[in-house]
Design a protein around this motif. Structure first.
Motif, PDB file in Angstrom:
ATOM      1  N   LYS A  48       0.831  -1.205   0.000  1.00  0.00           N
ATOM      2  CA  LYS A  48       0.000   0.000   0.000  1.00  0.00           C
ATOM      3  C   LYS A  48       0.866   1.256   0.000  1.00  0.00           C
ATOM      4  CE  LYS A  48      -3.876  -2.146   2.465  1.00  0.00           C
ATOM      5  NZ  LYS A  48      -4.658  -2.153   3.727  1.00  0.00           N
ATOM      6  N   LYS A  49       1.929   1.210   0.798  1.00  0.00           N
ATOM      7  CA  LYS A  49       2.822   2.360   0.888  1.00  0.00           C
ATOM      8  C   LYS A  49       3.511   2.618  -0.450  1.00  0.00           C
ATOM      9  CE  LYS A  49       6.493   4.251   3.820  1.00  0.00           C
ATOM     10  NZ  LYS A  49       7.403   3.973   4.965  1.00  0.00           N
ATOM     11  N   MET A  50       3.907   1.544  -1.112  1.00  0.00           N
ATOM     12  CA  MET A  50       4.578   1.682  -2.411  1.00  0.00           C
ATOM     13  C   MET A  50       3.630   2.266  -3.460  1.00  0.00           C
ATOM     14  SD  MET A  50       7.297   1.490  -4.095  1.00  0.00           S
ATOM     15  CE  MET A  50       7.578   1.814  -5.837  1.00  0.00           C
ATOM     16  N   LYS A  51       2.382   1.840  -3.429  1.00  0.00           N
ATOM     17  CA  LYS A  51       1.400   2.396  -4.373  1.00  0.00           C
ATOM     18  C   LYS A  51       1.174   3.885  -4.116  1.00  0.00           C
ATOM     19  CE  LYS A  51      -1.095  -1.853  -5.458  1.00  0.00           C
ATOM     20  NZ  LYS A  51      -2.392  -2.580  -5.430  1.00  0.00           N
ATOM     21  N   ALA A  52       1.181   4.263  -2.820  1.00  0.00           N
ATOM     22  CA  ALA A  52       1.044   5.679  -2.482  1.00  0.00           C
ATOM     23  C   ALA A  52       2.249   6.470  -2.988  1.00  0.00           C
ATOM     24  CB  ALA A  52       0.909   5.841  -0.977  1.00  0.00           C
ATOM     25  N   ILE A  53       3.439   5.887  -2.861  1.00  0.00           N
ATOM     26  CA  ILE A  53       4.654   6.548  -3.348  1.00  0.00           C
ATOM     27  C   ILE A  53       4.587   6.743  -4.865  1.00  0.00           C
ATOM     28  CG2 ILE A  53       7.151   6.267  -3.654  1.00  0.00           C
ATOM     29  CD1 ILE A  53       7.146   4.764  -0.950  1.00  0.00           C
ATOM     30  N   CYS A  54       4.165   5.706  -5.570  1.00  0.00           N
ATOM     31  CA  CYS A  54       4.046   5.801  -7.037  1.00  0.00           C
ATOM     32  C   CYS A  54       3.049   6.885  -7.430  1.00  0.00           C
ATOM     33  CB  CYS A  54       3.614   4.451  -7.611  1.00  0.00           C
ATOM     34  SG  CYS A  54       4.846   3.148  -7.469  1.00  0.00           S
ATOM     35  N   PHE A  55       1.957   6.958  -6.689  1.00  0.00           N
ATOM     36  CA  PHE A  55       0.937   7.969  -6.974  1.00  0.00           C
ATOM     37  C   PHE A  55       1.495   9.373  -6.781  1.00  0.00           C
ATOM     38  CE2 PHE A  55      -2.445  10.721  -5.244  1.00  0.00           C
ATOM     39  CZ  PHE A  55      -3.256  10.789  -6.366  1.00  0.00           C
ATOM     40  N   LEU A  56       2.215   9.562  -5.672  1.00  0.00           N
ATOM     41  CA  LEU A  56       2.785  10.878  -5.388  1.00  0.00           C
ATOM     42  C   LEU A  56       3.862  11.246  -6.406  1.00  0.00           C
ATOM     43  CD1 LEU A  56       3.022  10.606  -1.499  1.00  0.00           C
ATOM     44  CD2 LEU A  56       1.384  11.953  -2.819  1.00  0.00           C
ATOM     45  N   ARG A  57       4.589  10.264  -6.877  1.00  0.00           N
ATOM     46  CA  ARG A  57       5.605  10.527  -7.911  1.00  0.00           C
ATOM     47  C   ARG A  57       4.935  10.964  -9.215  1.00  0.00           C
ATOM     48  NH1 ARG A  57      10.067  12.189  -7.950  1.00  0.00           N
ATOM     49  NH2 ARG A  57      10.947  10.881  -9.590  1.00  0.00           N
ATOM     50  N   GLU A  58       3.784  10.354  -9.530  1.00  0.00           N
ATOM     51  CA  GLU A  58       3.046  10.739 -10.738  1.00  0.00           C
ATOM     52  C   GLU A  58       2.542  12.174 -10.643  1.00  0.00           C
ATOM     53  OE1 GLU A  58      -0.045   7.936 -11.365  1.00  0.00           O
ATOM     54  OE2 GLU A  58       1.296   6.311 -11.986  1.00  0.00           O
ATOM     55  N   LEU A  59       2.307  12.635  -9.418  1.00  0.00           N
ATOM     56  CA  LEU A  59       1.873  14.017  -9.219  1.00  0.00           C
ATOM     57  C   LEU A  59       3.022  15.004  -9.312  1.00  0.00           C
ATOM     58  CD1 LEU A  59      -0.700  13.707  -6.283  1.00  0.00           C
ATOM     59  CD2 LEU A  59      -1.143  13.782  -8.736  1.00  0.00           C
TER      60      LEU A  59
END
Length: 242
Positions: A48-59
């Motif tokens: 879950k944390k990794m998916k959140a990191i990927c999302f924030l990187r996309e932003l």
């Protein structure tokens, strides 16, 4: 609780194994376990944390900002603010792209009307498009004033015919003539014309402006630069234009 290897969590998050390893070295995504052989093991929470990191990187957030954000006691509140700002940014981008699209369509439609295509033709169209809103407001204001004067004239004429009072009609006509002269002069001062021959933006003499034949968007004039006589395209006059 499920457990994942580096390769598995990389596949689930659609990133490379090297990216997972890099986040570990930066202290952003530290594996929950290490095997005796040194293999990284991740849990569902890590996923879950990794998916959140990927999302924030996309932003567009940098690595250091993400690290600081995840270290907050309530990162979800900060992420909510980030989402709000991102939504505003995306809406602004959508509006800007829509405006570009409308300009593209207007340019395409305008080019269909140009008999001799050239770089200068694009410049003429661009000038018209930039000032079209100002010109539209000027024309609308002129039409509204004209409509009001027509109503006043018709009302006083009806009063003259019905009651025989000619003095109010004469007084109103004097006012109408004065206002009409001001409107024409204002319109003249705030418009200019693009010569189809030399592509210069010019303002004709007042007498020629008043007496010339015209359509809703053109006027038959003699260019003050190249002396070409023909229908010139009307545009809004900028202050620095002669």
């Amino acid at each position: 609780m499920s457990k994942y290897t580096t390769g598995e969590i990389a596949r689930l998050c659609e990133v490379s194994v090297r990216t997972i390893q890099y986040y570990d070295t930066r202290g952003i995504l530290i594996p929950s376990e290490l095997t005796e052989g040194g293999r990284r093991i991740y849990t569902d929470e890590d996923l879950k944390k990794m998916k959140a990191i990927c999302f924030l990187r996309e932003l567009g957030l940098p690595i250091n900002s993400i690290k600081e954000l995840l270290a907050e006691e309530h990162p979800e509140a900060v992420i909510s603010l980030i989402l709000d700002e991102q939504e505003k940014t995306l809406r602004a981008e959508i509006t800007e792209r829509q405006e570009r699209y409308h300009k593209l369509e207007a340019l395409r439609n305008s080019l269909k009307k140009v008999e001799r295509f050239s770089v200068e033709s694009i410049g003429d169209i661009a000038h018209i498009m930039v000032n079209r809103k100002k010109l539209f407001k000027l024309r609308r204001r002129t039409l509204v004033i004209g409509a009001v004067m027509d109503i006043a004239e018709a009302s006083m004429l009806a009063l003259w015919i019905a009651k025989g009072y000619w003095l109010p009609f004469a007084a109103v006509m004097c006012v109408i003539v004065a206002i009409a002269a001001m409107v024409v002069l204002t319109y003249y001062r705030q418009t200019a014309y693009i010569c189809p021959e030399c592509h210069t933006v010019f303002r004709p003499p007042l007498k020629q402006f008043i007496l010339s034949k015209h359509t809703p968007s053109t006027r038959k004039l003699t260019c003050t630069i190249c002396r070409h006589t023909g229908f010139c395209v009307e545009t809004y006059r900028e202050e620095n234009e002669s």
